[in-house]
Design an enzyme around this catalytic site. Structure first.
Site, PDB file in Angstrom:
ATOM      1  N   MET A  94       0.793  -1.228   0.000  1.00 15.28           N
ATOM      2  CA  MET A  94       0.000   0.000   0.000  1.00 15.28           C
ATOM      3  C   MET A  94       0.829   1.282   0.000  1.00 15.28           C
ATOM      4  SD  MET A  94      -2.854  -1.385  -0.304  1.00 15.28           S
ATOM      5  CE  MET A  94      -3.870   0.091  -0.228  1.00 15.28           C
ATOM      6  N   LEU A  96       3.608   3.799  -2.432  1.00 13.71           N
ATOM      7  CA  LEU A  96       4.251   4.059  -3.706  1.00 13.71           C
ATOM      8  C   LEU A  96       5.753   3.818  -3.577  1.00 13.71           C
ATOM      9  CD1 LEU A  96       2.464   7.371  -4.771  1.00 13.71           C
ATOM     10  CD2 LEU A  96       1.973   5.051  -5.546  1.00 13.71           C
ATOM     11  N   HIS A 113      -3.904  -3.850  -9.491  1.00 18.83           N
ATOM     12  CA  HIS A 113      -4.840  -2.767  -9.159  1.00 18.83           C
ATOM     13  C   HIS A 113      -6.267  -3.264  -9.373  1.00 18.83           C
ATOM     14  CE1 HIS A 113      -6.210   1.341  -8.594  1.00 18.83           C
ATOM     15  NE2 HIS A 113      -6.955   1.210  -9.676  1.00 18.83           N
TER      16      HIS A 113
END
Length: 211
Positions: A94, A96, A113
């Site tokens: 979770m 980037l 996704h």
């Protein structure tokens, strides 16, 4: 195309259901991949216990232990590199990934996704799909780039939206499709290769990218 067993490092934040599906697939020698390690960004990620019970090496690289984002990104890159991966797979991860990780494994980081990108990027894809009234949504497996859900698309699978769906019920069906799609896509990648040209990814090429 290669006959050797590919090494996968899996990044998790939660229960690790995609990681568990991958680990199960890797038990078949014909799948030609093995999970070299599971790295979590939080010590309470339930998937760590699943990985330990499966005999997989684990590591925790929590942002709380680093002074800034770049330092944490560099630590993730170092931790993954320790296990010499052919692929890094974000499986319910979770956060980037920043430039240090992208630079360390260019074109070899895979994410999933819960929508048919480029529709509904970001953290609330299922809720936004329901609010938009779409009749079909699904899941996407992609190569990670510097954007948010903007990388080259490797594979997609559709999931029909039912009239009585809630966010939870729809998400559960998407997650089931997601697990299957990740296993299928990673398996094809390690056995038959993939290519990336700009935003176009092709899986199952004869060239291969795992030496």
């Amino acid at each position: 195309m290669t006959n050797r067993t590919a090494r996968i490092v899996v990044l998790i934040s939660g229960a690790g259901s995609i990681m568990a599906a991958l680990a199960s697939a890797c038990e078949d020698p014909e799948y030609r991949a093995t999970i070299a390690a599971v790295i979590a960004d939080r010590a309470d990620a339930r998937g760590l216990e699943v990985a330990t019970n499966a005999g997989l090496p684990t590591a925790i690289v929590s942002p709380r232990d680093f002074p800034d984002r770049t330092t944490w990104d560099s630590a993730i890159a170092r931790a993954a590199a320790t296990f010499d991966p052919d692929l890094v797979v974000c499986a319910g991860f979770m956060r980037l990934l920043g430039e240090p990780v992208l630079r360390a494994f260019p074109g070899h980081i895979v994410n999933t996704h819960p929508a048919l990108l480029p529709a509904f990027p970001g953290a609330h894809a299922v809720k936004e799909a329901l609010a938009a009234g779409v009749k079909v949504t699904g899941c996407t497996v992609m190569i990670v780039d510097e954007g948010v859900d903007t990388g080259p698309i490797l594979a997609q699978r559709a999931v029909v939206v039912r009239e009585d769906d809630t966010e939870d019920s729809l998400h559960e069906r998407i997650k089931a499709a997601e697990r299957e799609l990740v296993v299928d896509t990673i398996g094809t990648m390690v056995r038959s290769g993939w290519t990336i040209e700009g935003k176009i990814a092709r899986v199952g090429t004869t060239e291969g990218t795992i030496a």
